[in-house]
Scaffold this active site. Structure first.
Site, PDB file in Angstrom:
ATOM      1  CB  CYS A 161     -12.133   4.176  -6.491  1.00  0.00           C
ATOM      2  SG  CYS A 161     -11.115   3.250  -5.336  1.00  0.00           S
ATOM      3  NE  ARG A 167     -12.455   9.727  -8.796  1.00  0.00           N
ATOM      4  CZ  ARG A 167     -12.428  10.709  -7.909  1.00  0.00           C
ATOM      5  NH1 ARG A 167     -12.200  11.937  -8.313  1.00  0.00           N
ATOM      6  NH2 ARG A 167     -12.654  10.475  -6.638  1.00  0.00           N
ATOM      7  CD1 TRP A 196      -5.323   4.924  -4.975  1.00  0.00           C
ATOM      8  CD2 TRP A 196      -4.368   4.560  -6.952  1.00  0.00           C
ATOM      9  NE1 TRP A 196      -4.003   5.275  -4.883  1.00  0.00           N
ATOM     10  CE2 TRP A 196      -3.387   5.074  -6.081  1.00  0.00           C
ATOM     11  CE3 TRP A 196      -3.993   4.261  -8.263  1.00  0.00           C
ATOM     12  CZ2 TRP A 196      -2.071   5.285  -6.460  1.00  0.00           C
ATOM     13  CZ3 TRP A 196      -2.683   4.476  -8.637  1.00  0.00           C
ATOM     14  CH2 TRP A 196      -1.743   4.986  -7.747  1.00  0.00           C
ATOM     15  CG  ASN A 223     -13.750   7.374  -4.221  1.00  0.00           C
ATOM     16  OD1 ASN A 223     -12.640   7.004  -3.855  1.00  0.00           O
ATOM     17  ND2 ASN A 223     -14.045   8.639  -4.452  1.00  0.00           N
ATOM     18  N   GLY A 224     -13.687   5.530  -1.233  1.00  0.00           N
ATOM     19  CA  GLY A 224     -13.554   6.085   0.114  1.00  0.00           C
ATOM     20  C   GLY A 224     -12.897   5.069   1.041  1.00  0.00           C
ATOM     21  CD  GLU A 277       9.768  18.103  -2.564  1.00  0.00           C
ATOM     22  OE1 GLU A 277      10.829  17.487  -2.658  1.00  0.00           O
ATOM     23  OE2 GLU A 277       8.800  17.880  -3.317  1.00  0.00           O
ATOM     24  CE  LYS A 284       8.251  18.802  -6.704  1.00  0.00           C
ATOM     25  NZ  LYS A 284       8.305  17.679  -5.811  1.00  0.00           N
ATOM     26  CD  GLU A 330      10.068  17.695 -10.102  1.00  0.00           C
ATOM     27  OE1 GLU A 330       9.579  17.699  -8.973  1.00  0.00           O
ATOM     28  OE2 GLU A 330      10.191  16.659 -10.773  1.00  0.00           O
ATOM     29  CG  HIS A 389      30.320  27.055   6.394  1.00  0.00           C
ATOM     30  ND1 HIS A 389      31.403  27.360   7.193  1.00  0.00           N
ATOM     31  CD2 HIS A 389      29.243  27.052   7.209  1.00  0.00           C
ATOM     32  CE1 HIS A 389      30.999  27.502   8.447  1.00  0.00           C
ATOM     33  NE2 HIS A 389      29.683  27.322   8.486  1.00  0.00           N
ATOM     34  CE  LYS A 391       3.703  10.962 -10.013  1.00  0.00           C
ATOM     35  NZ  LYS A 391       4.081  12.162  -9.260  1.00  0.00           N
TER      36      LYS A 391
HETATM   37  O1  M6R Z   1       7.959   6.901  -6.610  1.00  0.00           O
HETATM   38  P1  M6R Z   1       9.096   7.400  -5.757  1.00  0.00           P
HETATM   39  O2  M6R Z   1       8.644   8.175  -4.582  1.00  0.00           O
HETATM   40  O3  M6R Z   1      10.039   6.299  -5.371  1.00  0.00           O
HETATM   41  O4  M6R Z   1       9.901   8.379  -6.699  1.00  0.00           O
HETATM   42  C1  M6R Z   1      11.103   8.944  -6.310  1.00  0.00           C
HETATM   43  C2  M6R Z   1      11.456  10.133  -7.156  1.00  0.00           C
HETATM   44  O5  M6R Z   1      11.642   9.736  -8.491  1.00  0.00           O
HETATM   45  C3  M6R Z   1      10.367  11.198  -7.099  1.00  0.00           C
HETATM   46  O6  M6R Z   1      10.114  11.549  -5.782  1.00  0.00           O
HETATM   47  C4  M6R Z   1      10.763  12.466  -7.875  1.00  0.00           C
HETATM   48  O7  M6R Z   1      11.880  13.059  -7.291  1.00  0.00           O
HETATM   49  C5  M6R Z   1       9.575  13.406  -7.896  1.00  0.00           C
HETATM   50  N1  M6R Z   1       8.696  13.080  -8.971  1.00  0.00           N
HETATM   51  C6  M6R Z   1       9.964  14.835  -7.981  1.00  0.00           C
HETATM   52  O8  M6R Z   1       8.855  15.672  -7.926  1.00  0.00           O
END
Ligand code: M6R
Length: 604
Positions: free
Chosen positions: A2, A27, A72, A96-97, A477, A481, A484, A500, A599
């Site tokens: 927060c 925040r 938050w 905040n905490g 993952e 990363k 994207e 394979h 996002k």
């Molecule tokens: O908010 P969510 O965790 O449901 O989002 C799912 C995906 O859209 C999200 O994890 C996306 O793959 C990431 N932003 C990738 O870094």
């Protein structure tokens, strides 16, 4: 996470606090509020929603001393009544905490006659200060906080005097020095418009602001001498705490976000995990026949680690499904199935729809999510909040590792209740988990070396990430990363599966990131490394600090600290995040806002 602010001076305080809160909105932004002192009376205005919503509701609040908050939520939904400030008698507080021993303090204060109006942990801070107040706010704050376990940056206002008192433990807090006015805030962003002269507060320090100056004390009430520093950053850089991108800042924040995910949830003494928002009874946990994890993207990758943990630790058969597939798959579910939806945002349309679909089968539901009060959290019976704080970068980083931590906690919790894990093993694991933040810091200390390796290979067209067992989800993952944010094509593969088919793609132009931390599949992983080396691939291994063998087979080794075998995925995650970040940075990509991505994906 927060944001808190405070001001004492000669100017009208309301616009100063509102402007400062807007700068802290990154925040947290689910509710907000102010407390202003006018002629020995504290007036409070608060609301759910953003600072802009607060602005539209503000009455004409005159005064030159006050505190403010942007929230938050971590305990209690983001409602007006849960918004800060919280008031007890003549004292108001913003915080905040996380208060770890909230329940104990709540019970005690209730017995002492205090009435609670909100569901927040912060309200105990207001009552504690009120209980110990005998004309000296600094003393009352110290006495109150001595009872508190957990983390806090808290600012207090008392109707008796024109002063703001603030204290810190494990949450950031910075004081700002002006001419005839002084400030307090969660970070310098909120101060820069008014002053560049700041004092960074340390744990167990307390400050008293008046118009004339700032006095610092320790928790015994002894004066502390502090150094004033001058900030050179501009506001934009300050929002990112000096980091060039939110993603890098958030990678660094994993040292604290993991600590926050764990806070108050483990007892090293008893070896137990405490998950207050999980309401499944012991019998229901014992009767679970199956877990189905549903999620998208990064959250799906976290779910793959979850499968391993629930099966190997708690002995529960587990499947992991992509939400958009699950919802149309006519799943076979029953009352003894637990469906776990993992979603950082809690607003991903496919995951919400999949959860609703699961509920029609009468199964138990649980969400692992980062945002309190979202659509997903209202759909499920049980919740584990990841408490990673807001994540601005589109690429999930700190929220991913906090999801992993939540999955470790939940699997140990189930394993203990189902008597599948003895107390010694769970104690050892919990102790090791507490050491993860320090280990992540060690990896971050090696950031420049990792950056150099990423730059060296940043012209590659294709990358492979290989892992086995626990590290397979991290291979996926790492590839996600890199794709994207750097737009380099990358594949995450189970190392044993490579031969394979995809082995045909390996050449000297293909960097291969091999996740080769110690495990029962380590030798097999080394064989897979030899396979790709024989096809001239450039191999970057991520290995344990004491592994001196692996250097023989690969081009580069990035070392991670020695940990419990089960926990390496958390450490290898940080390395693949840094590799992806540094590749994208070398290529000049718009890291925080990659093309075509959002996002939160709230459409099907
Ligand atoms: O908010 P969510 O965790 O449901 O989002 C799912 C995906 O859209 C999200 O994890 C996306 O793959 C990431 N932003 C990738 O870094």
């Amino acid at each position: 996470m927060c944001g808190i602010v405070g001001y004492v001076g000669t100017r009208q305080v309301t616009p100063i606090l509102i402007d400062a809160l807007k700068r802290l909105e990154y925040r947290g932004y689910d509710s907000a509020g102010l407390a202003i002192l006018t002629d020995k009376v504290i007036s409070v205005c608060k609301t759910e929603g953003k600072i802009a919503d607060l602005e539209t509701k503000l009455p004409d609040m005159k005064g030159t001393c006050g505190i403010g908050h942007t929230r938050w939520a971590t305990q209690g939904a983001p409602t007006t009544v849960n918004a800060h400030p919280h008031v007890s008698g003549n004292i108001a507080v913003v915080h905040n905490g996380i208060i770890e021993n909230y329940q104990e303090l709540y019970d005690w204060l209730k017995a002492e006659g205090y009435e609670f109006v909100s569901e927040t942990d912060t309200e105990v801070l207001a009552h504690l200060a009120h209980k110990y107040y005998k004309g000296d706010l600094v003393r009352a704050v110290i006495e109150g906080l001595k009872k508190v376990k957990g983390s806090y940056a808290a600012a207090y206002l008392c109707s008796d005097s024109k002063t703001v008192v603030a204290a810190r433990k494990e949450s950031p807090l910075v004081a700002g020095a002006g001419k005839g006015e002084n400030f307090i805030a969660s970070d310098v962003t909120a101060l820069l418009k008014n002053t560049r002269d700041v004092v960074y507060m340390q744990d167990f320090e307390i400050v008293q602001l008046t118009g004339e100056g700032m006095q610092f004390f320790d928790f015994d009430g002894n004066p502390v001498k502090k150094k004033t520093e001058t900030i050179e950053w501009n506001i934009e850089a300050a929002e990112k705490s000096g980091y060039p991108h939110f993603m890098l800042k958030e990678i660094h924040e994993q040292v604290t976000s993991i600590h926050d995910t764990l806070l108050g949830r483990i007892s090293e003494l008893s070896g137990e995990v405490i998950l207050g928002e999980v309401t499944l009874s012991i019998d229901e946990i014992k009767d679970l026949e199956r877990i189905v994890i549903i999620a998208c993207g990064t959250s799906y990758n976290a779910g793959l680690l979850g499968r391993y943990l629930f099966e190997s630790l708690a002995g529960i058969h587990t499947d992991v499904e992509i939400s958009s597939e699950f919802r149309y798959a006519n799943p076979v579910l029953s009352g003894s199935t637990l469906v776990i939806a993992i979603s950082q945002s809690g607003e991903t349309a496919d995951t919400i729809a999949a959860t609703r679909e699961a509920k029609t089968y009468g199964c138990h539901t649980l969400a692992i999510t980062n945002v309190v009060g979202t659509t997903l959290s209202r759909e499920v019976e049980n919740i584990v909040y990841t408490r990673a704080g807001p994540e601005i970068g589109v690429a999930a980083t700190k929220t991913f590792t906090s999801q992993l931590i939540a999955l470790y906690l939940l699997s140990i919790y189930f394993a203990r209740k189902r008597k599948k894990m003895d107390v010694d093993r769970s104690k050892r694991l919990l102790v090791s988990m507490k050491q993860l933040p320090g280990m992540i810091q060690q990896i971050l200390n090696n950031k420049e070396f990792i950056q150099k390796q990423a730059k060296r290979f940043s012209n590659a067209r294709d990358y492979f990430f290989l892992g086995r067992s626990l590290n397979f989800p991290i291979a996926l993952e790492g590839a996600l990363k890199l794709k994207e944010i750097s737009y380099i094509h990358a594949e995450g593969y189970a190392a044993g599966e490579l031969k394979h088919g995809p082995l045909a793609l390996i050449s000297k132009e293909t960097p291969v990131v091999a996740l080769a931390t110690r495990s029962s599949t380590y030798d097999k992983m080394v064989n897979n490394i030899k396979e790709v080396k024989a096809r001239s691939a450039q191999v970057i291994a991520i290995a344990c600090a004491d592994d001196n063998e692996i250097d023989k087979y690969v081009d580069v080794v990035i070392k991670v600290p020695i940990a419990d075998e089960l926990l390496y995925p958390v450490l290898t995650s940080v390395v693949v995040q840094l590799l992806a970040y540094s590749s994208a940075d070398a290529l000049g990509c718009p890291i925080d806002k990659p093309r075509n991505l959002a996002k939160s994906v709230t459409v099907e």
